[in-house]
Design an enzyme around this catalytic site. Structure first.
Site, short mmCIF file in Angstrom:
data_model
loop_
_atom_site.label_atom_id
_atom_site.label_comp_id
_atom_site.label_asym_id
_atom_site.label_seq_id
_atom_site.Cartn_x
_atom_site.Cartn_y
_atom_site.Cartn_z
N TYR A 17 -1.69 -6.43 -10.62
CA TYR A 17 -1.95 -5.83 -9.30
C TYR A 17 -2.78 -4.54 -9.34
O TYR A 17 -3.06 -3.97 -8.29
CB TYR A 17 -0.62 -5.53 -8.60
CG TYR A 17 0.30 -6.72 -8.58
CD1 TYR A 17 -0.06 -7.86 -7.86
CD2 TYR A 17 1.48 -6.73 -9.31
CE1 TYR A 17 0.76 -8.97 -7.86
CE2 TYR A 17 2.30 -7.85 -9.31
CZ TYR A 17 1.94 -8.96 -8.59
OH TYR A 17 2.73 -10.07 -8.60
N ASP A 19 -5.94 -3.82 -10.30
CA ASP A 19 -7.33 -3.84 -9.84
C ASP A 19 -7.37 -3.74 -8.32
O ASP A 19 -8.03 -2.87 -7.75
CB ASP A 19 -8.04 -5.11 -10.32
CG ASP A 19 -7.89 -5.32 -11.82
OD1 ASP A 19 -8.50 -4.54 -12.57
OD2 ASP A 19 -7.15 -6.23 -12.23
N TYR A 191 5.33 -4.09 -18.33
CA TYR A 191 4.92 -5.41 -18.83
C TYR A 191 6.09 -5.99 -19.62
O TYR A 191 7.12 -5.32 -19.80
CB TYR A 191 3.68 -5.26 -19.72
CG TYR A 191 2.52 -4.62 -18.99
CD1 TYR A 191 1.90 -5.29 -17.93
CD2 TYR A 191 2.07 -3.35 -19.32
CE1 TYR A 191 0.85 -4.71 -17.23
CE2 TYR A 191 1.02 -2.76 -18.63
CZ TYR A 191 0.42 -3.44 -17.59
OH TYR A 191 -0.61 -2.86 -16.89
N GLN A 252 2.58 -0.80 -1.05
CA GLN A 252 2.31 0.38 -1.90
C GLN A 252 3.05 1.61 -1.39
O GLN A 252 3.60 2.38 -2.18
CB GLN A 252 0.80 0.65 -1.93
CG GLN A 252 0.04 -0.32 -2.81
CD GLN A 252 -1.42 0.08 -2.95
OE1 GLN A 252 -2.04 0.52 -2.00
NE2 GLN A 252 -1.97 -0.10 -4.14
N GLY A 269 0.34 0.26 -16.51
CA GLY A 269 -1.04 0.07 -16.06
C GLY A 269 -1.72 1.36 -15.67
O GLY A 269 -1.80 2.33 -16.43
N GLU A 270 -2.22 1.37 -14.44
CA GLU A 270 -2.98 2.54 -13.98
C GLU A 270 -2.42 3.12 -12.68
O GLU A 270 -2.09 4.31 -12.61
CB GLU A 270 -4.45 2.13 -13.80
CG GLU A 270 -5.32 3.26 -13.34
CD GLU A 270 -6.81 3.04 -13.54
OE1 GLU A 270 -7.22 2.40 -14.53
OE2 GLU A 270 -7.58 3.54 -12.69
N ASP A 271 -2.29 2.29 -11.67
CA ASP A 271 -1.96 2.86 -10.36
C ASP A 271 -0.51 3.32 -10.26
O ASP A 271 -0.23 4.41 -9.74
CB ASP A 271 -2.28 1.86 -9.24
CG ASP A 271 -2.27 2.53 -7.88
OD1 ASP A 271 -2.95 3.56 -7.72
OD2 ASP A 271 -1.57 2.05 -6.99
N SER A 272 0.45 2.52 -10.74
CA SER A 272 1.85 2.97 -10.67
C SER A 272 2.05 4.21 -11.55
O SER A 272 2.85 5.10 -11.23
CB SER A 272 2.82 1.85 -11.06
OG SER A 272 2.57 1.39 -12.37
#
Ligand code: TRH
Length: 375
Positions: A17, A19, A191, A252, A269-272
């Protein structure tokens, strides 16, 4: 620039999710806070719907939160390009769109929004032009330090976070399980992680109650295998000191509220990962694993920044726990070192957020950058 200026954002979902998570957050902010006409082209509406439930998966065109969303399929995209074009994560624009960009007389700014990294080389690359298809394309890098693009952070969410109270947290978590004032509250998003079984086991034997809020997803089958039972989404199980609720995917904004309500947030990841920093609470990052082990360097680069001003015992404990969570090792020992440091790490997380705020948010920095390039 004003709302007659159109921003086009292109997003290909590689997996999970992040991207679409990053692109959607940016699109909404450019529209709602900066007043631009924003169009988001995305190839995977089903993934999009998981983080924004009112997205229809069978609509070629739809509007959501003021953003025009177009399904980016196989057929050529015959649209007039916007004045600003954002290619997210080097997703390669459609040939028909590039041809239309070349035909546009003037005033077009094309950027590649890059992945987030705390590595030093980012400073040397942020904002650099790179000729592409006879047009100038600029690299725009998010980052944690001056000289980078900063982090995505909406003003409305930053204000809502500041106003969030203990009572709000209890109400929010109370949707899933009755809140125990003396427990450690943990959100758990990661993950597939081989440390999960050990973690769940040591939480069951913990001296203090541990209330865990785990969004459904990649961890769920592992948790079910570790605990030897099915874990229905929306349900809660209690085993020893552990109470574990499995949460359905939230929007979100709702997911932010979960992060604000817990004492410790496991993110990925990146956003969380970024959201947990805005939440200003201790976090454990499961970095996106890369084949060539490049993620190890990225993890260490972030830790070096994040912990540089943190008291040494707490810094050591957090560093060690992150290393074990990402690369394996004695999770039990690392947890017992981490737990007593939660309070110091909470103070540290608040200071870290103050520093991030001083650097400005990514969307605002992006608008400033684009304005500087408009002839
Ligand atoms: O999902 P991620 O792993 O995403 C990615 C992708 O793997 C991508 O290919 C990779 O390049 C990138 O990470 C680094 O993790 P991330 O980035 O944290 O994205 C999750 C998104 O899902 C984020 O926007 C928050 C959102 N989310 C919700 O909206 N509701 C929820 O309930 C949860 C758990 C997450």
């Amino acid at each position: 620039m004003n709302n007659t200026v159109r921003w086009d954002i292109f997003c290909r979902v590689i997996d999970n999710y992040g991207d679409i998570g990053v692109c959607w957050r940016l699109a909404r902010q450019l529209s709602l806070e900066h007043g631009f006409a924003v169009r988001l082209m995305v190839d995977d509406l089903a993934s999009f719907q998981r983080i924004q439930s009112d997205i229809c998966t069978d609509q070629a065109q739809q509007f959501c939160s003021g953003v025009e969303v177009l399904h980016w399929g196989d057929s050529p995209l015959e649209i007039e390009p916007g004045e600003v074009v954002i290619e997210a994560f080097a997703c390669d624009l459609p040939a028909s769109y590039i041809a239309a960009m070349k035909a546009k007389p003037s005033g077009l700014v094309w950027l590649n929004l890059e992945y987030l990294s705390a590595e030093d080389w980012v400073l040397g690359c942020h904002g650099l032009p790179s000729p592409a298809q006879g047009l100038a394309k600029f690299f725009f890098f998010p980052g944690f330090v001056d000289g980078t693009g900063g982090l995505l952070g909406e003003q409305a969410q930053l204000s809502a976070r500041a106003a969030w109270s203990q009572a709000d947290s209890e109400d929010y978590l109370g949707q899933w399980q009755a809140v125990d004032a003396h427990s450690l509250k943990v959100s758990l998003f990661a993950y597939e992680n081989q440390g999960l079984a050990d973690l769940l086991s040591l939480w069951q034997q913990s001296d203090i109650p541990v209330q865990v809020f785990m969004p459904e997803g990649l961890l769920l089958p592992l948790a079910e295998a570790a605990l030897g039972q099915a874990l229905p989404v929306g349900g809660t199980i209690c085993l020893g000191a552990l109470s574990l609720s499995v949460l359905p995917m939230q929007s979100q904004d709702e997911y932010d509220r979960l992060l604000w309500s817990c004492d410790l947030n496991f993110v990925r990841g990146e956003d969380s990962f970024v959201r947990a920093q805005w939440a200003a609470l201790p976090l454990v990052w499961h970095i996106y694993p890369q084949d060539d082990d490049a993620h190890r360097v990225k993890l260490d680069a972030f830790l070096a920044h994040y912990l540089s001003a943190c008291p040494s015992e707490s810094a050591q404990a957090l560093n060690d726990f992150w290393q074990v969570w990402n690369h394996g090792g004695d999770l039990q020992a690392a947890w017992h070192m981490l737990l007593p440091q939660i309070s110091v790490l909470t103070t540290h997380a608040a200071l870290w957020r103050e520093n991030l705020i001083k650097r400005g948010d990514l969307a605002t920095n992006l608008v400033r950058f684009v304005n500087s390039k408009v002839k």
